[in-house]
Design a protein around this motif. Sequence first.
Motif, short mmCIF file in Angstrom:
data_model
loop_
_atom_site.label_atom_id
_atom_site.label_comp_id
_atom_site.label_asym_id
_atom_site.label_seq_id
_atom_site.Cartn_x
_atom_site.Cartn_y
_atom_site.Cartn_z
N THR A 592 0.99 -1.27 0.09
CA THR A 592 -0.09 0.05 -0.09
C THR A 592 0.97 1.18 0.10
OG1 THR A 592 -1.85 1.04 0.94
CG2 THR A 592 -0.10 0.05 2.38
N ILE A 593 0.39 2.39 -0.51
CA ILE A 593 1.01 3.59 -0.34
C ILE A 593 0.15 4.71 0.14
CG2 ILE A 593 1.98 5.38 -2.09
CD1 ILE A 593 2.32 3.52 -4.21
N LEU A 594 0.59 4.95 1.25
CA LEU A 594 -0.14 6.03 2.08
C LEU A 594 0.22 7.37 2.04
CD1 LEU A 594 -0.49 4.27 5.70
CD2 LEU A 594 -2.15 4.32 3.73
N PRO A 595 -0.72 8.26 1.51
CA PRO A 595 -0.12 9.77 1.34
C PRO A 595 0.37 10.19 2.69
CG PRO A 595 -2.59 9.41 1.27
CD PRO A 595 -1.98 8.22 1.32
N GLU A 596 0.57 11.63 2.76
CA GLU A 596 1.14 12.27 3.71
C GLU A 596 -0.28 12.33 4.93
OE1 GLU A 596 2.80 16.79 5.37
OE2 GLU A 596 2.25 16.29 3.21
N PHE A 597 0.18 11.92 6.06
CA PHE A 597 -0.83 12.05 7.02
C PHE A 597 -1.18 13.46 7.61
CE2 PHE A 597 -0.93 7.72 9.56
CZ PHE A 597 -0.75 7.21 8.70
N SER A 598 -2.34 13.81 7.76
CA SER A 598 -2.92 14.95 8.14
C SER A 598 -2.65 15.42 9.64
CB SER A 598 -4.49 15.23 7.94
OG SER A 598 -5.12 14.09 8.83
N VAL A 599 -2.37 16.63 9.69
CA VAL A 599 -2.22 17.31 11.25
C VAL A 599 -2.91 18.35 11.34
CG1 VAL A 599 -0.37 18.23 12.81
CG2 VAL A 599 0.07 16.26 11.09
N ALA A 600 -4.10 18.50 11.97
CA ALA A 600 -4.77 19.71 12.12
C ALA A 600 -4.09 20.70 12.83
CB ALA A 600 -5.83 19.09 12.92
N GLU A 601 -4.26 21.96 12.48
CA GLU A 601 -3.62 22.97 13.00
C GLU A 601 -4.27 24.42 12.56
OE1 GLU A 601 -1.40 24.19 15.50
OE2 GLU A 601 0.04 22.46 14.70
N ILE A 602 -4.22 25.17 13.61
CA ILE A 602 -5.09 26.35 13.53
C ILE A 602 -4.02 27.57 13.51
CG2 ILE A 602 -6.66 28.08 14.47
CD1 ILE A 602 -8.06 25.37 15.71
N SER A 603 -4.11 28.76 12.85
CA SER A 603 -3.22 29.70 12.73
C SER A 603 -3.10 30.40 14.11
CB SER A 603 -3.60 30.83 11.56
OG SER A 603 -5.13 31.51 11.84
N LEU A 604 -4.02 30.44 15.14
CA LEU A 604 -4.11 31.22 16.20
C LEU A 604 -3.74 30.17 17.51
CD1 LEU A 604 -6.94 33.76 15.93
CD2 LEU A 604 -4.48 33.98 15.48
N LYS A 605 -3.17 30.33 18.33
CA LYS A 605 -3.05 29.63 19.65
C LYS A 605 -3.70 29.58 20.53
CE LYS A 605 0.78 27.50 17.77
NZ LYS A 605 0.44 26.28 16.90
N ASP A 606 -4.41 31.08 20.83
CA ASP A 606 -5.47 31.34 21.75
C ASP A 606 -5.91 32.71 21.23
OD1 ASP A 606 -3.75 33.12 22.90
OD2 ASP A 606 -3.22 31.84 24.33
N VAL A 607 -7.16 33.49 21.79
CA VAL A 607 -7.54 34.49 21.46
C VAL A 607 -8.16 35.39 22.78
CG1 VAL A 607 -9.39 35.84 20.20
CG2 VAL A 607 -8.24 33.76 19.19
N ASP A 608 -7.44 36.59 23.02
CA ASP A 608 -7.97 37.36 23.98
C ASP A 608 -8.62 38.71 23.23
OD1 ASP A 608 -7.26 35.60 26.16
OD2 ASP A 608 -5.42 36.54 26.53
N GLY A 609 -9.73 39.12 23.96
CA GLY A 609 -9.92 40.59 23.40
C GLY A 609 -11.33 40.90 24.08
N CYS A 610 -11.52 42.42 23.64
CA CYS A 610 -12.54 43.03 24.45
C CYS A 610 -13.82 43.00 23.83
CB CYS A 610 -12.02 44.35 24.77
SG CYS A 610 -10.58 44.80 25.50
N ALA A 611 -14.85 42.68 24.16
CA ALA A 611 -16.30 42.55 23.48
C ALA A 611 -16.68 44.07 23.03
CB ALA A 611 -17.36 42.21 24.44
#
Length: 833
Positions: A592-611
């Motif tokens: 079998t040939i397995l493609p590159e495994f997926s790695v879930a990733e988000i551009s931000l590590k966390d979000v702080d802010g004022c409403a």
Amino acid sequence: MKFLFSSLALLFCALLSAQNSYHVIVEINSSEQWLRSTAAQGADDQTRLLIYQHGGADINLSGSNIGRVSATNGAGHYDLNKVIGVNGDTLFLAFPITHDYALASTQLVVYQSWNEVSVTGEQLVSQPYDGTTGGVIFLAAESRISLEKNAVLHAEGSGFRGAAGRESDSNCNRFTSADGEVYDLANWRGSPRGEGIAGVPAGQEAGRAFAANGGGGGNDHNSGGGGGANSGPGGNGARNIVMGLLNNACRGNFPGWGGSGLITNHDILYFGGGGGAGHANNTNMASGGNGGGLIVLWAPTINFDVSSRLDVSGLPGQDVNGDGGGGGGAAGSILLIADTLRGNPAIDLSGGKGGDVTNAPDRCFGPGGGGSGGRMISAARARSAFSPVSNFSQGGPGLRLGSNECGPNDEPAGVGSVGNETTILYPVPFGGFTQSADTLCGGEQLLITDASLGSRAVTWEVLPEVPGVTVQPVGLSLRIFFADSVRGTFRAIQTLQTPRGFIYPGDTATFTVFPNPVVETTDIIFDDEFVSVNLTGANGFDSIRYDFGDGTIIDTNVVVLDHTYQEGGTYLVTVTLLNANCGDLVAGLARTILPEFSVAEISLKDVDGCAPLTFSIADISTGTYDDRKWNFPGGSPETSQEANPEVTYTEPGTYEITLTLFGAVGNDTIRTIPVRIYAQPTAELTASVDTSAATFVNLSLNATEHYWNFGDDSLSMEAEPTHTYAATGSYEVTYVAINGPCRDTLLQDVVIDVLSEIRELAELGVKLFPNPTTGVLQVSGPAQIIGAYDLRGRVLGLPVTDQSLDLSQQPAGTYIIRVLAGGHVFAVPIIVQ
């Protein structure tokens, strides 16, 4: 040749362990293969037996054939056997009992056998025959009998007994004729007869007639006894020679006849016959010599050291003075039953010499006749390395000694016949075989080649009986075929049939069959990073080896196994049925040939802010996947499938954003980040001034932290501080209301017109000087210094006296000095330059 036996191989001292015991037999059941005897006590499956009928023959009691055998009645028959069970006084036997036996003339000779029997430097002596038992040396071994250096087996003179001499007053004269063949013991005319296979008939104990193979006694007057016989006749005794017709001396013209030679079949063994007594009127010592006994050796291999010796010779007749000499005993018999005979032993089967007579000068009495030589019987296939030094010589005549009337060899006594060697078929066949292998694999065949001895026919039984085993006789041998799936340990049991039709157990071949590894189907199914292996109909394996191609190798017995890969790549799955005995089988291969495994990733590590907070977020996942989903609980929108969505949070609170990948290769498909939304704070305050002190009241909303800058380089984090200024003037106060990352700033002016502490101290007559100062601060009047602080309220670690304070080491700046005066504490700003 290969022989298999079940006993343990043990060597032992023959002197202590190899002696025989002799027993009578109460009952024999030939059809059921058992007998009853006192030998059962202490017997076990190592016990070996010799059934031997030494006597019981009938002889003619009158007529021209008097003394000859009229019916042997089984005399000389023997059987070799093994014990397989014991119950009370009953011995159950492994082999058929091939003869009928007259129990009154039959004995059971017992030997406790082992796999190997070694007689080393010892001399084994048979118990003499006593009329019922004895006279035999019997050794048996499952594998080998070895007669080592100086080992001697003594059975000389242990067979049939020579006639005992007796002194009888002779009433003879020159006209007396003692020509009777037989007399009773009360009659002075005849001397006792030697013992043979018919014993000595009652009422005919004396006389010149032989008693079967026992020599006859010399008749009156002073004639010699006859020699004993085995298969050949013994020598006649010599007469008493009387010189001159007018000599008035008693005559002795009827010496003892030599024993009669016996029939020789392959299944007959004889004790040597006893010599007859010489006629004597002056002594009871003119006895005949005892015949030799039996030596029976039974083993697949018999080895002899060059210094070893077997002796079954007959004993000489008794030498006498002035009477007839005794006849010599015949030699006995030796039976060697083996597959292989080796070595150069000395074997003595010589007959006993006739007794000599020492005469008065004017007498010429009769010496004894010589006994016959014995019989050696052997059954061995391999005997090229067997070269015994054998003595089959006949017993010589006794001599006439001391006489002036005759020479030593005048009218000599007779000599016995020379002994002989006979090769026979095996009376008890030896089981034996060779087998082409001890272990096999399914699909192979085994050849068991018969190597038995003494059998006419061989049959085989293969146990246990299982499907897939095919048996094919090949002459006396056996070929066995095994199907692929056959497994287990099997026995091929050999059964032997002798030429006479008797059935004997042979040996047992043991072999183990291991199945070949087989499999019906092997399914290898890939599902992205997952692989599943399922074997159907797998058999014949020790274990199954799963090699998934990524360094993961699992040895197990399960036929269904799953595996998960951890990264993309090309993988070869190999499934092997392992079999240490029959070789391995590759049951399945898949790539079998397995493609590159997926790695879930988000551009931000966390979000702080004022409403309200609006921000963009991006899916920066790597690898292979089909789609995504964003979850924004509390946000707007609440979900999205866009790669870079924008989301707004209007309400303060703590939230969690989740990114989920769909159709991904690999298991890293979910990522989350925290979101913290804060309410916007509102800064609000009031300030009041009392001389140099300003007090602030905080009226802010949603503030969790506070920051104050009082305009004179003094700071505070208190919610509602009070600040004392060191100098008059106008100050801009900065206040920041804080809630997380949210800020609201308010500026407030504060004016200080007068420093109240200095005026009040002056009214009390107290003065602090110099101010500003560069060194020591002095106080005058009714007051004392009690402490020094910086503008943040921190205590200065300075030595304080009541009236002075050294500030020369402090950095330039404003400091608060506390002074006690008039019962009050005053805070006075002091400037250090």
